[in-house]
Design an enzyme around this catalytic site. Sequence first.
Site, short mmCIF file in Angstrom:
data_model
loop_
_atom_site.label_atom_id
_atom_site.label_comp_id
_atom_site.label_asym_id
_atom_site.label_seq_id
_atom_site.Cartn_x
_atom_site.Cartn_y
_atom_site.Cartn_z
N SER A 107 8.90 30.54 18.46
CA SER A 107 8.59 29.70 17.30
C SER A 107 9.87 29.15 16.66
O SER A 107 10.91 29.81 16.66
CB SER A 107 7.85 30.56 16.25
OG SER A 107 7.87 29.94 14.99
N TYR A 130 8.31 22.84 15.03
CA TYR A 130 7.79 22.29 13.78
C TYR A 130 8.73 21.16 13.40
O TYR A 130 9.95 21.33 13.46
CB TYR A 130 7.82 23.34 12.67
CG TYR A 130 6.69 24.34 12.70
CD1 TYR A 130 5.36 23.93 12.82
CD2 TYR A 130 6.95 25.70 12.57
CE1 TYR A 130 4.33 24.86 12.83
CE2 TYR A 130 5.91 26.63 12.57
CZ TYR A 130 4.61 26.19 12.70
OH TYR A 130 3.58 27.11 12.70
N THR A 156 3.59 21.72 17.55
CA THR A 156 2.44 22.19 16.76
C THR A 156 2.03 21.10 15.78
O THR A 156 2.84 20.61 14.99
CB THR A 156 2.81 23.49 16.02
OG1 THR A 156 3.09 24.48 17.01
CG2 THR A 156 1.66 23.96 15.14
N LYS A 252 -0.15 21.42 20.51
CA LYS A 252 -0.89 22.61 20.05
C LYS A 252 -1.56 22.36 18.69
O LYS A 252 -0.94 21.78 17.80
CB LYS A 252 0.09 23.78 19.94
CG LYS A 252 -0.48 25.07 19.38
CD LYS A 252 0.53 26.19 19.50
CE LYS A 252 0.00 27.50 18.96
NZ LYS A 252 -0.02 27.57 17.51
N HIS A 276 -4.86 27.57 14.86
CA HIS A 276 -3.73 28.35 14.35
C HIS A 276 -4.17 29.78 14.00
O HIS A 276 -3.67 30.39 13.04
CB HIS A 276 -3.14 27.66 13.11
CG HIS A 276 -1.64 27.76 13.00
ND1 HIS A 276 -0.79 26.74 13.36
CD2 HIS A 276 -0.84 28.75 12.56
CE1 HIS A 276 0.46 27.11 13.14
NE2 HIS A 276 0.47 28.32 12.66
C1 FMN Z 1 1.69 35.92 12.16
C2 FMN Z 1 1.48 34.59 12.83
C3 FMN Z 1 2.49 33.64 12.79
C4 FMN Z 1 2.33 32.43 13.46
N1 FMN Z 1 3.37 31.53 13.49
C5 FMN Z 1 3.24 30.39 14.23
C6 FMN Z 1 4.34 29.52 14.39
O1 FMN Z 1 5.43 29.78 13.90
N2 FMN Z 1 4.15 28.39 15.11
C7 FMN Z 1 2.94 28.09 15.68
O2 FMN Z 1 2.80 27.03 16.31
N3 FMN Z 1 1.90 28.91 15.56
C8 FMN Z 1 2.02 30.06 14.86
N4 FMN Z 1 0.97 30.92 14.78
C9 FMN Z 1 -0.28 30.63 15.49
C10 FMN Z 1 -0.23 31.18 16.91
O3 FMN Z 1 0.66 30.45 17.71
C11 FMN Z 1 -1.61 31.12 17.58
O4 FMN Z 1 -2.11 29.81 17.49
C12 FMN Z 1 -2.60 32.09 16.95
O5 FMN Z 1 -1.98 33.32 16.68
C13 FMN Z 1 -3.76 32.31 17.89
O6 FMN Z 1 -4.70 33.14 17.30
P1 FMN Z 1 -4.79 34.72 17.60
O7 FMN Z 1 -3.74 35.35 16.76
O8 FMN Z 1 -6.17 35.05 17.15
O9 FMN Z 1 -4.53 34.94 19.06
C14 FMN Z 1 1.11 32.14 14.12
C15 FMN Z 1 0.10 33.11 14.16
C16 FMN Z 1 0.28 34.33 13.53
C17 FMN Z 1 -0.81 35.35 13.61
#
Ligand code: FMN
Length: 389
Positions: A107, A130, A156, A252, A276
Amino acid sequence: MPVITTIDDLKRMHKRRVPKMFYDYCESGSWTEQTFRENTSDFDKIRLRQRVAVDMTNRSTATTMVGHDVSIPVALAPVGLTGMQHADGEILAAKAAEKFGVPFTLSTMSICSIEDVAGKTTAPFWFQLYTMKDEDYTDRLIQRAKDAGCSALVITLDLQILGQRHKDLKNGLTAPPKFTLPVIADLATKWGWGMEMLGTKRRFFGNIIGHVANVKDPSSLHAWTAEQFDPALDWNKVAKLMEKWDGKVILKGILDAEDARMAAKLGADAIVVSNHGGRQLDGALSSIRALPSIMDAVGDQVEVLLDSGIRSGQDVLKAMAMGAKGTMIGRAYIHGLGAMGQKGVTAALETIRKELDITMALCGRRHVEDLDHDILLIPEDFEGRWKEN
Ligand SMILES: Cc1cc2nc3c(=O)[nH]c(=O)nc-3n(C[C@H](O)[C@H](O)[C@H](O)COP(=O)(O)O)c2cc1C
């Protein structure tokens, strides 16, 4: 080592080991958390057809995702602040992914920097971008990811502004944590985590501190994203970013067929059907429910991946049988990391692999690439009947 049989086992250990502020950051959705809940409960509505007397020898869960050979169709999703769930978390997760033979995505909001992860791994990883108001900074990030040999850029699209997550606001989420009384009381019970954190220098946003003019301490995630993220990101800007990268691009955060068509038109190599993890637009459809209409719209034009709600190999199987070419997991591996570091990420991947392999066999299939609608029982009203716009 405790016997790990499910992702839930890792989740319980994660909760015990990691400060509340960071566990809550992981295990929460926005507003009422309806979409967060439905991401998992909608998977449960899909049932499987049990088939018998089919030769189950020589099975394989291996396939390809965005040009990569993978041992299972699962990539580690980009997760901000991973290095707060465990010291050097991004490096450990990337190492686990490399050994297991699946892609790791770093990330923009990671604690370990692009260079940190590149220096400690050999397999190319994916970098998630981002876009920031500061265009020079965005350009430099892209260049750094190129220099590090990243094999795909994951842009994203569903977080130009932050969905409100009540727990983070109430906990006063910062990285590293500020020492308020409740935080000190919590840390007093999380010694293992604290000792490991003292042993690393990586405790801030590694891709940001020292790389953005005037940002020395992006202490509040909410304030920082509100100030720095580019709310003006649109399809024209996405096209320009794709040109600058000049390599594999994964878009994404697509949840709507019209957006999927747009992404395909721009020439994305893959899209991730995602909300997300229920952290942005509460009230949006779960990803698995949105998948069929997106497959109908672009399934023959672009590689479709899916995340949000995957907690088992059965969930991976369901997404694949509905047409996805692969999946991403967020919380499922973060629970492993928070529970046991690199070993925990491996345990999460191994749990998913076993569930996928055995379920596939019991559905009468031997290869993950042969999974199709035929093995599923999908309720007639699964996609929902909504009024035409
Ligand atoms: C704690 C946390 C932080 C996240 N940070 C980002 C991020 O920095 N960039 C991003 O594109 N998605 C981020 N996401 C979304 C994840 O990439 C992903 O889409 C999501 O976790 C999928 O759902 P799941 O946790 O149910 O598998 C984050 C998700 C979580 C749980």
